[in-house]
Design an enzyme around this catalytic site. Structure first.
Site, PDB file in Angstrom:
ATOM      1  N   GLY A 154      16.276  -9.663  -8.666  1.00 43.07           N
ATOM      2  CA  GLY A 154      16.182  -8.218  -8.562  1.00 43.07           C
ATOM      3  C   GLY A 154      15.636  -7.780  -7.229  1.00 43.07           C
ATOM      4  O   GLY A 154      15.399  -8.596  -6.334  1.00 43.07           O
TER       5      GLY A 154
ATOM      6  N   GLU B  16      15.387 -20.657  -4.919  1.00 45.95           N
ATOM      7  CA  GLU B  16      16.024 -21.539  -5.893  1.00 45.95           C
ATOM      8  C   GLU B  16      16.543 -20.692  -7.043  1.00 45.95           C
ATOM      9  O   GLU B  16      15.969 -19.647  -7.354  1.00 45.95           O
ATOM     10  CB  GLU B  16      14.983 -22.551  -6.400  1.00 45.95           C
ATOM     11  CG  GLU B  16      15.497 -23.615  -7.309  1.00 45.95           C
ATOM     12  CD  GLU B  16      14.394 -24.592  -7.738  1.00 45.95           C
ATOM     13  OE1 GLU B  16      14.703 -25.450  -8.585  1.00 45.95           O
ATOM     14  OE2 GLU B  16      13.258 -24.503  -7.249  1.00 45.95           O
TER      15      GLU B  16
ATOM     16  N   GLU C 180      21.039 -12.308  -4.363  1.00 40.75           N
ATOM     17  CA  GLU C 180      20.089 -13.394  -4.600  1.00 40.75           C
ATOM     18  C   GLU C 180      20.716 -14.655  -5.189  1.00 40.75           C
ATOM     19  O   GLU C 180      20.195 -15.744  -4.984  1.00 40.75           O
ATOM     20  CB  GLU C 180      18.948 -12.923  -5.501  1.00 40.75           C
ATOM     21  CG  GLU C 180      18.035 -11.937  -4.816  1.00 40.75           C
ATOM     22  CD  GLU C 180      16.769 -11.660  -5.588  1.00 40.75           C
ATOM     23  OE1 GLU C 180      16.511 -12.313  -6.614  1.00 40.75           O
ATOM     24  OE2 GLU C 180      16.016 -10.772  -5.150  1.00 40.75           O
TER      25      GLU C 180
ATOM     26  N   GLU D 257      21.791  -6.609  -6.190  1.00 44.66           N
ATOM     27  CA  GLU D 257      20.686  -7.568  -6.057  1.00 44.66           C
ATOM     28  C   GLU D 257      21.030  -8.914  -6.691  1.00 44.66           C
ATOM     29  O   GLU D 257      20.698  -9.965  -6.134  1.00 44.66           O
ATOM     30  CB  GLU D 257      19.404  -7.001  -6.662  1.00 44.66           C
ATOM     31  CG  GLU D 257      18.767  -5.897  -5.848  1.00 44.66           C
ATOM     32  CD  GLU D 257      18.126  -6.394  -4.558  1.00 44.66           C
ATOM     33  OE1 GLU D 257      17.901  -7.616  -4.395  1.00 44.66           O
ATOM     34  OE2 GLU D 257      17.843  -5.547  -3.688  1.00 44.66           O
TER      35      GLU D 257
ATOM     36  N   TYR E 187       0.822  -1.206   0.000  1.00 42.50           N
ATOM     37  CA  TYR E 187       0.000   0.000   0.000  1.00 42.50           C
ATOM     38  C   TYR E 187       0.861   1.263   0.000  1.00 42.50           C
ATOM     39  O   TYR E 187       0.730   2.129   0.858  1.00 42.50           O
ATOM     40  CB  TYR E 187      -0.970  -0.016   1.185  1.00 42.50           C
ATOM     41  CG  TYR E 187      -1.930  -1.177   1.103  1.00 42.50           C
ATOM     42  CD1 TYR E 187      -3.023  -1.132   0.239  1.00 42.50           C
ATOM     43  CD2 TYR E 187      -1.726  -2.328   1.850  1.00 42.50           C
ATOM     44  CE1 TYR E 187      -3.901  -2.213   0.134  1.00 42.50           C
ATOM     45  CE2 TYR E 187      -2.590  -3.410   1.756  1.00 42.50           C
ATOM     46  CZ  TYR E 187      -3.669  -3.351   0.897  1.00 42.50           C
ATOM     47  OH  TYR E 187      -4.518  -4.415   0.790  1.00 42.50           O
TER      48      TYR E 187
END
Length: 160
Positions: free
Chosen positions: A41, A112, A61, A57, A5
């Site tokens: 990302g 994964e 990740e 990023e 929000y």
């Protein structure tokens, strides 16, 4: 500002890594899109260059280190709740990235990490924006801002 929000759209980045016709995808560990496949990302931090953010990023990740080649596309993700309120709104800058070192392994927000054939990925449980990106790559090729026309509205067709 909260991701849920938000008062304004939030800026995110995505790392598009393509190797031998396969695209690097991660299984999302968090919402939005938890459990779906997407390009690696995340969010751009205040004061951070988006190109630096996408490299950060990617490493967070997947453990991969890379360099930005070009801005591949600009996408938008909007999700509304049952009452029609904007639950999520992201403007996404997707960069083509060349991997320079590392082996892919899931970490941070990824459950994964895998390389999947571009066409095969369309038959999998991918996020809306990842599907749009892959369709753009398959139909238009890999070039600067191949996906940017998806959120730009023209009163007349562009002159190119």
């Amino acid at each position: 500002m909260s991701r849920k929000y938000p008062k304004y759209p939030l800026v995110g980045v995505g790392a598009v890594v393509i190797n031998n016709g396969k695209i690097l995808l991660v299984k999302r560990a968090n919402e939005p899109g938890k459990g779906k496949l997407s390009i690696p990302g995340g969010m751009v931090n205040a004061g951070e260059d988006p190109g630096d953010a996408v490299i950060r990023e990617l490493e967070e990740e997947t453990g991969l280190k890379g360099v930005v080649t070009l801005l591949l596309g600009i996408y938008q993700y909007v999700e509304r709740d049952d009452e029609g309120n904007v639950k999520y709104h992201f403007i996404l800058l997707d960069y083509l990235v060349d991997v320079k070192e590392g082996s892919p392994k899931a970490s941070s927000d990824a459950a994964e990490v895998l390389f999947i054939d571009l066409k095969e990925a369309l038959n999998m449980n991918v996020t809306e924006t990842t599907r749009e990106l892959i369709n753009d790559i398959l139909s238009k090729g890999v070039k600067v801002c191949v996906g940017s026309m998806n959120i730009i509205k023209f009163n007349q067709p562009p002159p190119f």
